[in-house]
Design a protein around this motif. Sequence first.
Motif, PDB file in Angstrom:
ATOM      1  N   VAL A 105      86.707  44.469  69.308  1.00 38.94           N
ATOM      2  CA  VAL A 105      86.076  43.393  68.549  1.00 38.94           C
ATOM      3  C   VAL A 105      86.304  43.550  67.046  1.00 38.94           C
ATOM      4  CG1 VAL A 105      84.336  42.970  70.328  1.00 38.94           C
ATOM      5  CG2 VAL A 105      83.798  44.511  68.428  1.00 38.94           C
ATOM      6  N   MET A 106      86.609  44.775  66.603  1.00 39.00           N
ATOM      7  CA  MET A 106      86.815  45.009  65.172  1.00 39.00           C
ATOM      8  C   MET A 106      87.674  46.261  64.988  1.00 39.00           C
ATOM      9  SD  MET A 106      83.923  45.466  62.170  1.00 39.00           S
ATOM     10  CE  MET A 106      83.448  47.147  62.559  1.00 39.00           C
ATOM     11  N   THR A 107      88.538  46.229  63.989  1.00 38.66           N
ATOM     12  CA  THR A 107      89.310  47.408  63.611  1.00 38.66           C
ATOM     13  C   THR A 107      89.279  47.556  62.096  1.00 38.66           C
ATOM     14  OG1 THR A 107      91.397  46.183  63.455  1.00 38.66           O
ATOM     15  CG2 THR A 107      90.920  47.270  65.569  1.00 38.66           C
ATOM     16  N   TYR A 108      89.428  48.783  61.651  1.00 36.73           N
ATOM     17  CA  TYR A 108      89.592  49.046  60.227  1.00 36.73           C
ATOM     18  C   TYR A 108      90.124  50.466  60.039  1.00 36.73           C
ATOM     19  CZ  TYR A 108      85.100  51.536  60.448  1.00 36.73           C
ATOM     20  OH  TYR A 108      84.073  52.400  60.772  1.00 36.73           O
ATOM     21  N   THR A 109      90.628  50.704  58.859  1.00 38.19           N
ATOM     22  CA  THR A 109      91.027  52.039  58.443  1.00 38.19           C
ATOM     23  C   THR A 109      90.092  52.424  57.308  1.00 38.19           C
ATOM     24  OG1 THR A 109      93.319  51.549  59.004  1.00 38.19           O
ATOM     25  CG2 THR A 109      92.938  53.441  57.564  1.00 38.19           C
ATOM     26  N   ALA A 110      89.536  53.636  57.386  1.00 37.05           N
ATOM     27  CA  ALA A 110      88.581  54.064  56.363  1.00 37.05           C
ATOM     28  C   ALA A 110      89.030  55.372  55.728  1.00 37.05           C
ATOM     29  CB  ALA A 110      87.200  54.249  56.979  1.00 37.05           C
ATOM     30  N   LEU A 111      88.689  55.539  54.485  1.00 37.50           N
ATOM     31  CA  LEU A 111      88.864  56.799  53.776  1.00 37.50           C
ATOM     32  C   LEU A 111      87.481  57.396  53.602  1.00 37.50           C
ATOM     33  CD1 LEU A 111      90.839  58.701  52.333  1.00 37.50           C
ATOM     34  CD2 LEU A 111      90.406  57.403  50.240  1.00 37.50           C
ATOM     35  N   ALA A 112      87.328  58.653  53.967  1.00 35.96           N
ATOM     36  CA  ALA A 112      86.015  59.299  53.876  1.00 35.96           C
ATOM     37  C   ALA A 112      86.157  60.666  53.216  1.00 35.96           C
ATOM     38  CB  ALA A 112      85.402  59.445  55.266  1.00 35.96           C
ATOM     39  N   MET A 113      85.039  61.157  52.722  1.00 38.84           N
ATOM     40  CA  MET A 113      84.978  62.468  52.074  1.00 38.84           C
ATOM     41  C   MET A 113      84.108  63.391  52.919  1.00 38.84           C
ATOM     42  SD  MET A 113      84.480  61.005  48.179  1.00 38.84           S
ATOM     43  CE  MET A 113      83.040  60.059  48.639  1.00 38.84           C
ATOM     44  N   ILE A 114      84.474  64.669  52.926  1.00 36.61           N
ATOM     45  CA  ILE A 114      83.755  65.652  53.711  1.00 36.61           C
ATOM     46  C   ILE A 114      83.792  67.002  52.989  1.00 36.61           C
ATOM     47  CG2 ILE A 114      85.793  66.235  55.099  1.00 36.61           C
ATOM     48  CD1 ILE A 114      83.891  66.580  57.522  1.00 36.61           C
ATOM     49  N   ALA A 115      82.743  67.768  53.124  1.00 38.04           N
ATOM     50  CA  ALA A 115      82.680  69.102  52.496  1.00 38.04           C
ATOM     51  C   ALA A 115      83.673  70.038  53.170  1.00 38.04           C
ATOM     52  CB  ALA A 115      81.271  69.660  52.605  1.00 38.04           C
ATOM     53  N   THR A 116      84.209  70.950  52.378  1.00 35.44           N
ATOM     54  CA  THR A 116      85.056  72.017  52.933  1.00 35.44           C
ATOM     55  C   THR A 116      84.171  73.219  53.198  1.00 35.44           C
ATOM     56  OG1 THR A 116      85.628  72.837  50.728  1.00 35.44           O
ATOM     57  CG2 THR A 116      87.144  71.247  51.729  1.00 35.44           C
ATOM     58  N   ARG A 117      84.513  73.961  54.205  1.00 35.21           N
ATOM     59  CA  ARG A 117      83.800  75.201  54.507  1.00 35.21           C
ATOM     60  C   ARG A 117      84.205  76.267  53.484  1.00 35.21           C
ATOM     61  NH1 ARG A 117      85.209  75.586  59.421  1.00 35.21           N
ATOM     62  NH2 ARG A 117      83.297  74.866  60.364  1.00 35.21           N
ATOM     63  N   ASP A 118      85.502  76.253  53.136  1.00 31.13           N
ATOM     64  CA  ASP A 118      86.074  77.252  52.227  1.00 31.13           C
ATOM     65  C   ASP A 118      86.802  76.533  51.092  1.00 31.13           C
ATOM     66  OD1 ASP A 118      87.312  79.345  50.933  1.00 31.13           O
ATOM     67  OD2 ASP A 118      88.672  79.816  52.595  1.00 31.13           O
ATOM     68  N   PRO A 119      86.142  76.329  49.941  1.00 27.26           N
ATOM     69  CA  PRO A 119      86.779  75.617  48.834  1.00 27.26           C
ATOM     70  C   PRO A 119      88.087  76.257  48.352  1.00 27.26           C
ATOM     71  CG  PRO A 119      84.427  75.776  48.456  1.00 27.26           C
ATOM     72  CD  PRO A 119      84.739  76.649  49.650  1.00 27.26           C
ATOM     73  N   GLY A 120      88.274  77.505  48.618  1.00 28.50           N
ATOM     74  CA  GLY A 120      89.502  78.169  48.182  1.00 28.50           C
ATOM     75  C   GLY A 120      90.587  78.176  49.238  1.00 28.50           C
ATOM     76  N   GLY A 121      90.309  77.581  50.382  1.00 29.40           N
ATOM     77  CA  GLY A 121      91.251  77.589  51.497  1.00 29.40           C
ATOM     78  C   GLY A 121      92.434  76.666  51.281  1.00 29.40           C
ATOM     79  N   SER A 122      93.329  76.689  52.247  1.00 24.20           N
ATOM     80  CA  SER A 122      94.485  75.800  52.196  1.00 24.20           C
ATOM     81  C   SER A 122      94.612  75.083  53.534  1.00 24.20           C
ATOM     82  CB  SER A 122      95.750  76.588  51.908  1.00 24.20           C
ATOM     83  OG  SER A 122      96.012  77.481  52.966  1.00 24.20           O
ATOM     84  N   ASP A 123      95.408  74.037  53.544  1.00 29.55           N
ATOM     85  CA  ASP A 123      95.624  73.294  54.800  1.00 29.55           C
ATOM     86  C   ASP A 123      96.500  74.132  55.653  1.00 29.55           C
ATOM     87  OD1 ASP A 123      94.062  71.140  54.099  1.00 29.55           O
ATOM     88  OD2 ASP A 123      95.731  70.010  53.298  1.00 29.55           O
TER      89      ASP A 123
END
Length: 152
Positions: A134-152
Amino acid sequence: MQYYEDLEIGVPNRFGHYEVTREEVIDFARKYDPQAFHLDDEAAAKTHFGRLSASGWHTCAMTMAMIVANHTDNGHAGLGSPGMDELRWLTPVYPGDTLRVESTVVEKRRSKSKPEMGLFRTKTTVFNQHDVPVMTYTALAMIATRDPGGSD
């Protein structure tokens, strides 16, 4: 608690159960989208909707309620959203429908300026009880990192 590091690209998340009521459709429309086909049976019957239908904006609000409930139930370290793209209302939502959500992370990255935060993009589809989108969209969201110094 689910953090940035826990997000998996390409894995569908299916959740939600929202029963659309006539009273809520009319109440929402009175307040936010007072078009006749959201408020009056006779007027709605004369349109392509054929009967009273929910506002698309109401469908967005019901979807948000299901998203927040899912995040609350599953411990999600969400930090809000800067917006959405490609919003489409595909099929009318009617009183008596039951909605559910399917959302898939399609991209994620750490914030360069705020290492305590990650950003992710989701492709979201809302379905009715017949599994009709019935509906579609693409969203951008923000989320906290567990380790701010980490890498992908």
